[in-house]
Write an enzyme that holds these catalytic residues in place. Structure first.
Site, PDB file in Angstrom:
ATOM      1  N   GLU A 164     -11.818  -3.258  -3.039  1.00 18.81           N
ATOM      2  CA  GLU A 164     -10.737  -2.088  -3.418  1.00 18.81           C
ATOM      3  C   GLU A 164     -10.290  -2.502  -5.078  1.00 18.81           C
ATOM      4  OE1 GLU A 164      -7.411  -2.759  -0.542  1.00 18.81           O
ATOM      5  OE2 GLU A 164      -8.731  -4.212   0.202  1.00 18.81           O
ATOM      6  N   HIS A 203      -9.875   2.407   0.532  1.00 19.23           N
ATOM      7  CA  HIS A 203      -9.881   1.128   1.340  1.00 19.23           C
ATOM      8  C   HIS A 203     -10.897   1.347   2.554  1.00 19.23           C
ATOM      9  CE1 HIS A 203      -8.025  -1.984   3.789  1.00 19.23           C
ATOM     10  NE2 HIS A 203      -7.058  -2.184   2.672  1.00 19.23           N
ATOM     11  N   HIS A 251       0.707  -1.239   0.062  1.00 22.35           N
ATOM     12  CA  HIS A 251      -0.083   0.068   0.101  1.00 22.35           C
ATOM     13  C   HIS A 251       1.017   1.247   0.123  1.00 22.35           C
ATOM     14  CE1 HIS A 251      -3.917  -1.984  -0.078  1.00 22.35           C
ATOM     15  NE2 HIS A 251      -3.996  -2.232   1.240  1.00 22.35           N
TER      16      HIS A 251
END
Length: 351
Positions: free
Chosen positions: A312, A175, A105
């Site tokens: 996502e 997210h 991420h």
């Protein structure tokens, strides 16, 4: 204009603001910290507003948590195996912030941990911008990003734009953890899920794709027919055992680049239904398998494992290492442009 309130200051003494958007029966709260969707209120079958997004009550909580709660993540969402990639013949090392081996991420201070600036703020629309300098978290090029949240009568649109002065990687997503019975209502395993995906990308024990693209048919990864999230989640199937539940990328049916259905979910308790449409090629369906130990959420809600699910939309994880995956390279001067729509209704009727 959007309603703006202070949400405190970061540890670095940077002010954070919250913007509230409203459109008919829908409203949402968005933070400049991480461009995070903090709350999303939609009416249930009785017309009562239900906050279906997990979140926190203070900037301190957002900086302490490590769940990427509601945030926009990048420069590369999801995982890059070995915490490195090669682009144009040059190797780029990245932070190994996932199991001390892989990149996750966007790194140690990805987009979720930065304060975005406001480009425009209307009653139903908020534009947030971020400039990521050349070399930040190891990525090449100066990347300019904008994310537009827009409430319509049907739901929330999230549009992503980005450009860079060098070839780089770009893979942006949101997210948010959804709980369609309410953020504080408990596990989501009895809520219904459907994915419009005939293929998925299996992963190893550290959730790095193997490079295969397999049919879901005949496996617990086949979520094409609506059913409870918990119907197969604990089956003795290696992919589910590795991740403690669902935490995988599915290849969405249809042509990437065009807005098309990715997922459908609803709660029998509230009647709230969520449709996800996207231009992206993939979607990571994550069932909050590691929420246990999370700091308390809004109103002191004790978020635990499987109290929320994420959808996502994305390029495929570890895309830089597999030429047959959709490209995650953003060429210098080119425009990254993607959209995901979260459309809400009540089962049997519109909002």
């Amino acid at each position: 204009m959007a309603e703006k309130t202070s949400f405190g200051v970061t540890r670095d003494n940077v002010p954070v603001e919250q913007y509230t958007l409203r459109q008919g029966a829908l409203s949402c709260d968005i933070l400049t910290y991480g461009a995070a969707l903090r709350a999303l209120r939609v009416p249930d079958r009785a017309g009562r507003p239900v906050d279906v997004a997990l979140g926190f009550d203070s900037i301190g909580d957002y900086q302490t948590q490590n769940k990427f709660m509601g945030a926009v993540v990048g420069r590369f969402a999801n995982r890059i195996g070995g915490a490195q990639f090669t682009l144009n013949g040059r190797d780029y090392p990245l932070a190994a912030n996932n199991n001390a081996v892989n990149h996750f991420h966007g790194g140690l201070r990805g987009f979720d941990k930065q304060v975005w600036t406001v480009g425009d703020a209307g009653e139903t629309r908020l534009v947030l911008k971020l400039s990521s300098p050349d070399g930040q978290e190891g990525y090449p090029g100066a990347l300019d990003v904008s994310v537009t949240y827009e409430l319509t009568e049907e739901g929330l649109s999230v549009r992503y734009l980005a450009s860079c002065d060098q070839d780089t990687l770009c893979n942006l997503t949101n997210h948010t953890y959804f709980n369609l019975a309410g953020h504080d209502s408990g596990p989501v395993t009895d809520q219904i899920i459907q994915l419009f995906a005939s293929f998925y990308t299996p992963a190893d024990t550290l959730s790095i794709p193997t490079g295969e693209v397999l049919r879901v048919e005949g496996t617990p990864m086949d979520l094409r027919v609506p059913g409870p999230i918990g119907r197969s989640i604990d089956e003795d199937f290696p992919q589910l055992a590795f991740a403690g539940g669902y935490d995988h990328n599915w290849a969405i049916d249809g042509q990437a680049g065009f807005l098309r259905p990715a997922a459908l979910a609803w709660s029998e308790a509230t009647g709230i239904q969520l449709e996800v449409l996207t231009t992206q090629p993939g979607v990571q369906f994550y069932t909050g398998n590691h929420l246990e130990g999370c700091i308390p959420g809004k109103g002191g809600a004790p978020y635990g494992n499987r109290w929320g699910f994420c959808l996502e939309t994305q390029r495929f994880p570890d895309g830089p290492h597999y030429g047959h995956f959709p490209s995650c390279v953003l060429k210098a001067g080119a425009l990254y442009s993607e959209e995901t729509v979260f459309r809400f209704s009540v089962r049997g009727q519109g909002i």
